[in-house]
Motif scaffolding. Structure first.
Motif, PDB file in Angstrom:
ATOM      1  N   ALA A  61      37.121  40.813  30.605  1.00 19.54           N
ATOM      2  CA  ALA A  61      36.780  41.227  31.972  1.00 19.54           C
ATOM      3  C   ALA A  61      38.035  41.338  32.832  1.00 19.54           C
ATOM      4  CB  ALA A  61      35.802  40.234  32.594  1.00 19.54           C
ATOM      5  N   ARG A  62      38.942  40.384  32.699  1.00 14.28           N
ATOM      6  CA  ARG A  62      40.179  40.421  33.486  1.00 14.28           C
ATOM      7  C   ARG A  62      41.071  41.577  33.046  1.00 14.28           C
ATOM      8  NH1 ARG A  62      43.714  36.960  33.070  1.00 14.28           N
ATOM      9  NH2 ARG A  62      44.449  36.956  35.230  1.00 14.28           N
ATOM     10  N   ALA A  84      39.436  44.794  34.406  1.00 16.02           N
ATOM     11  CA  ALA A  84      39.570  44.882  35.864  1.00 16.02           C
ATOM     12  C   ALA A  84      41.013  45.194  36.261  1.00 16.02           C
ATOM     13  CB  ALA A  84      39.105  43.589  36.520  1.00 16.02           C
ATOM     14  N   ARG A 143      30.153  40.937  33.563  1.00 15.08           N
ATOM     15  CA  ARG A 143      29.674  41.390  34.872  1.00 15.08           C
ATOM     16  C   ARG A 143      29.704  40.261  35.892  1.00 15.08           C
ATOM     17  NH1 ARG A 143      25.122  45.075  31.972  1.00 15.08           N
ATOM     18  NH2 ARG A 143      26.019  47.130  32.407  1.00 15.08           N
ATOM     19  N   TRP A 191      33.072  40.016  37.364  1.00 18.76           N
ATOM     20  CA  TRP A 191      33.384  41.083  38.325  1.00 18.76           C
ATOM     21  C   TRP A 191      32.642  40.910  39.647  1.00 18.76           C
ATOM     22  CZ3 TRP A 191      32.310  45.073  33.924  1.00 18.76           C
ATOM     23  CH2 TRP A 191      33.412  45.107  33.057  1.00 18.76           C
ATOM     24  N   LYS A 238      39.241  41.477  40.649  1.00 16.11           N
ATOM     25  CA  LYS A 238      37.958  42.160  40.665  1.00 16.11           C
ATOM     26  C   LYS A 238      38.198  43.663  40.477  1.00 16.11           C
ATOM     27  CE  LYS A 238      35.920  38.278  41.766  1.00 16.11           C
ATOM     28  NZ  LYS A 238      35.148  37.508  40.760  1.00 16.11           N
ATOM     29  N   PRO A 239      37.171  44.400  40.065  1.00 15.92           N
ATOM     30  CA  PRO A 239      37.331  45.842  39.916  1.00 15.92           C
ATOM     31  C   PRO A 239      37.715  46.531  41.226  1.00 15.92           C
ATOM     32  CG  PRO A 239      35.319  45.087  38.843  1.00 15.92           C
ATOM     33  CD  PRO A 239      35.839  43.940  39.660  1.00 15.92           C
ATOM     34  N   THR A 249      31.941  47.372  40.671  1.00 17.71           N
ATOM     35  CA  THR A 249      31.866  46.958  39.273  1.00 17.71           C
ATOM     36  C   THR A 249      32.527  48.032  38.426  1.00 17.71           C
ATOM     37  OG1 THR A 249      30.385  46.113  37.537  1.00 17.71           O
ATOM     38  CG2 THR A 249      29.609  48.024  38.813  1.00 17.71           C
TER      39      THR A 249
END
Length: 304
Positions: A97-98, A101, A154, A157, A179-180, A184
């Protein structure tokens, strides 16, 4: 009949893979008005005598997807960058996720993410066991573990503090970033069987498939829509020439037929896998120029 949006795969394997080739194709695709550039993940190719490459995977190593797309994003300004696909369960969801993003922020919101659960074959078991061994992830994590992985990403984010408590993954109450760029990042799910396609319709923002057989592809897209899937349908098309070189006329004719097939079955986007061609990236650019003229892409714009 309107044609789907057109994306182009970057040279991420074989003798022409490299930083200059990636920049050459990415900048040309942007200049010519194509919608996106993409790259797909493959951790390894088995060498066991029992290995059957029924999906026609490249038999050389593949450059890492996110680093390659970051390089492409750094040398373009408008074109979207797409993972088509990255196998999410080979990484911890917080880590992936990181990374995603970060790429989304660096590209100023141009990232679309195709995700999978470790495919690689078109016959059971529909994955390459050696990849799971090398990644240190049990193959049993496919299915429920994959769903949980996406949910955890998710969550990362979303607003801080982030907290996730699942069967396979746990994120203690924490501040997580970046964060994005927007709210998202869209997740398009690669799927092959009815069960996985219906899952894509339930939890994904879109569906990705490869058009190996157009009758099969038509059935897959119908399955996705019948299951309530309303997101983007992205079809990857493997462009292959006969011999050492494909003419511009043969290339544009073949691609136009595939675009018409994709439009007829309701695809929103088609990505052309040029990296299976033996041609040097400079020649690939010439083919893209011929295609842009033939299908009437938007007016060409200079790269800043």
């Amino acid at each position: 009949m309107d044609l789907p949006r057109i994306g182009v795969t970057l040279p991420n394997f074989g003798p022409h893979a490299g930083p200059d080739s990636v920049v050459t194709v990415a900048r040309a695709a942007e200049r010519l008005g194509f919608h996106a550039v993409s790259a797909s993940e493959r951790l390894l190719i088995p060498v066991d005598p029992g290995w059957s490459n029924d999906a026609g995977l490249p038999e050389s190593h593949v450059w890492d997807t996110l680093e390659l797309l970051t390089w492409a994003a750094a040398h373009t300004r408008r074109i979207r960058v797409t993972t088509g696909i990255v196998n999410a369960i080979f990484q911890a969801p917080l880590v992936l996720a990181r990374r995603l993003a970060t790429l989304d922020r660096l590209s100023r919101g141009r990232l679309d993410v195709g995700v999978g659960q470790g495919g690689g074959t078109r016959q059971p078991p529909f994955y390459i066991p050696e990849e799971f061994v090398a990644a240190g992830v049990p193959a049993a994590r496919r299915g429920g573990g994959f769903v949980e992985n996406l949910a955890a990403m998710r969550a990362c984010w979303g607003p801080d503090p982030v907290e996730f408590d699942g069967e396979h993954y746990r994120i203690p109450r924490s501040m997580v970033g970046p964060k994005p760029w927007g709210t998202t990042i869209p997740l398009f799910i690669g799927a092959l069987t009815r069960t996985t396609i219906e899952r894509a319709a339930r939890i994904g923002d879109g569906f990705i498939t490869v058009a190996v057989d157009w009758d099969d592809t038509r059935g897959q897209v119908r399955c996705y829509r019948d299951a309530g899937g309303t997101g983007t349908v992205l079809v990857s098309v493997i462009v292959q020439g006969s011999g050492d070189r494909i003419t511009a006329a043969a290339f544009t004719d073949a691609v136009r037929r595939d675009l018409d097939r994709a439009a007829a079955l309701g695809a929103d986007e088609v990505h052309l896998a040029l990296n299976f061609l033996p041609d040097h990236p400079d020649r690939q650019v010439e083919l893209l120029e011929a295609l842009a003229d033939q299908v009437g892409l938007p007016a060409r714009v200079p790269v800043p």
